[in-house]
Design a protein around this motif. Structure first.
Motif, mmCIF file in Angstrom:
data_model
loop_
_atom_site.group_PDB
_atom_site.id
_atom_site.type_symbol
_atom_site.label_atom_id
_atom_site.label_comp_id
_atom_site.label_asym_id
_atom_site.label_seq_id
_atom_site.Cartn_x
_atom_site.Cartn_y
_atom_site.Cartn_z
ATOM 1 N N HIS A 111 0.838 -1.194 0.000
ATOM 2 C CA HIS A 111 0.000 0.000 0.000
ATOM 3 C C HIS A 111 0.875 1.246 0.000
ATOM 4 N N THR A 112 0.305 2.383 -0.354
ATOM 5 C CA THR A 112 1.093 3.614 -0.460
ATOM 6 C C THR A 112 0.859 4.569 0.709
ATOM 7 N N VAL A 113 -0.255 4.395 1.418
ATOM 8 C CA VAL A 113 -0.554 5.242 2.573
ATOM 9 C C VAL A 113 -0.234 4.449 3.840
ATOM 10 N N PRO A 114 0.665 4.961 4.702
ATOM 11 C CA PRO A 114 1.016 4.213 5.917
ATOM 12 C C PRO A 114 -0.162 4.133 6.883
ATOM 13 N N ASP A 115 -0.299 2.986 7.524
ATOM 14 C CA ASP A 115 -1.343 2.821 8.524
ATOM 15 C C ASP A 115 -0.707 2.694 9.906
ATOM 16 N N ARG A 116 -1.516 2.417 10.906
ATOM 17 C CA ARG A 116 -1.049 2.366 12.290
ATOM 18 C C ARG A 116 0.027 1.296 12.494
ATOM 19 N N LEU A 117 -0.151 0.138 11.906
ATOM 20 C CA LEU A 117 0.841 -0.930 12.055
ATOM 21 C C LEU A 117 2.176 -0.567 11.412
ATOM 22 N N ASP A 118 2.138 0.174 10.324
ATOM 23 C CA ASP A 118 3.388 0.644 9.708
ATOM 24 C C ASP A 118 4.155 1.547 10.669
ATOM 25 N N PHE A 119 3.435 2.419 11.367
ATOM 26 C CA PHE A 119 4.105 3.326 12.298
ATOM 27 C C PHE A 119 4.593 2.608 13.552
ATOM 28 N N ILE A 120 3.889 1.584 13.996
ATOM 29 C CA ILE A 120 4.375 0.776 15.122
ATOM 30 C C ILE A 120 5.659 0.058 14.720
ATOM 31 N N TYR A 121 5.656 -0.531 13.538
ATOM 32 C CA TYR A 121 6.850 -1.199 13.009
ATOM 33 C C TYR A 121 8.012 -0.210 12.890
ATOM 34 N N TYR A 122 7.721 0.973 12.380
ATOM 35 C CA TYR A 122 8.753 1.992 12.221
ATOM 36 C C TYR A 122 9.314 2.421 13.583
ATOM 37 N N SER A 123 8.435 2.599 14.580
ATOM 38 C CA SER A 123 8.884 3.025 15.903
ATOM 39 C C SER A 123 9.775 1.979 16.564
ATOM 40 N N PHE A 124 9.362 0.710 16.502
ATOM 41 C CA PHE A 124 10.206 -0.332 17.091
ATOM 42 C C PHE A 124 11.527 -0.444 16.356
ATOM 43 N N GLY A 125 11.514 -0.328 15.064
ATOM 44 C CA GLY A 125 12.756 -0.366 14.295
ATOM 45 C C GLY A 125 13.671 0.800 14.621
ATOM 46 N N THR A 126 13.097 1.965 14.847
ATOM 47 C CA THR A 126 13.887 3.153 15.182
ATOM 48 C C THR A 126 14.435 3.074 16.606
ATOM 49 N N MET A 127 13.599 2.665 17.562
ATOM 50 C CA MET A 127 14.038 2.612 18.960
ATOM 51 C C MET A 127 15.097 1.545 19.199
#
Length: 81
Positions: free
Chosen positions: A19-35
Motif C-alpha cells: 500500500h502507499t498510505v502508511p497505517d497504524r501498524l506501519d508506524f508501530i513497526y517503524y517506531s520499534f525499528g527506530t528505537m
C-alpha cells in the motif's frame, strides 16, 4: 501525529509495501525499528519534522535501554554485603 499533520511526511517504498498510505501498524513497526536501532526498511521520513522525531525516538530508545541495564546492575547486590 506527524503523519496526521503532514500527510506526506513518510514515504513507503513500493517494493517493500503493498500500500502507499502508511497505517497504524506501519508506524508501530517503524517506531520499534527506530528505537532498537534496527531500522525500518521500506519506510523513510521525508519531512524535517518526521526526521527530527525519528532522531529523538532513536536517542530515547538507546537511553531507555542504558538506564534499564544500569538499574538492573545497580539492583544486584552480592549476598555477603
Amino acid at each position: 501525529m506527524v503523519a496526521l499533520l503532514q500527510p506526506h511526511a513518510f514515504y513507503l517504498d513500493p517494493s517493500a509495501n503493498v500500500h502507499t498510505v502508511p497505517d497504524r501498524l506501519d508506524f508501530i513497526y517503524y517506531s520499534f525499528g527506530t528505537m532498537t536501532s534496527l531500522g525500518a526498511s521500506g519506510i523513510t521520513p521525508v519531512s524535517a519534522e518526521a526526521r527530527s522525531i525519528s532522531v529523538i525516538e532513536a536517542i530515547v530508545g538507546v537511553l531507555y535501554l542504558a538506564v534499564l541495564i544500569s538499574r538492573l546492575v545497580g539492583a544486584y547486590r552480592h549476598p555477603t554485603e
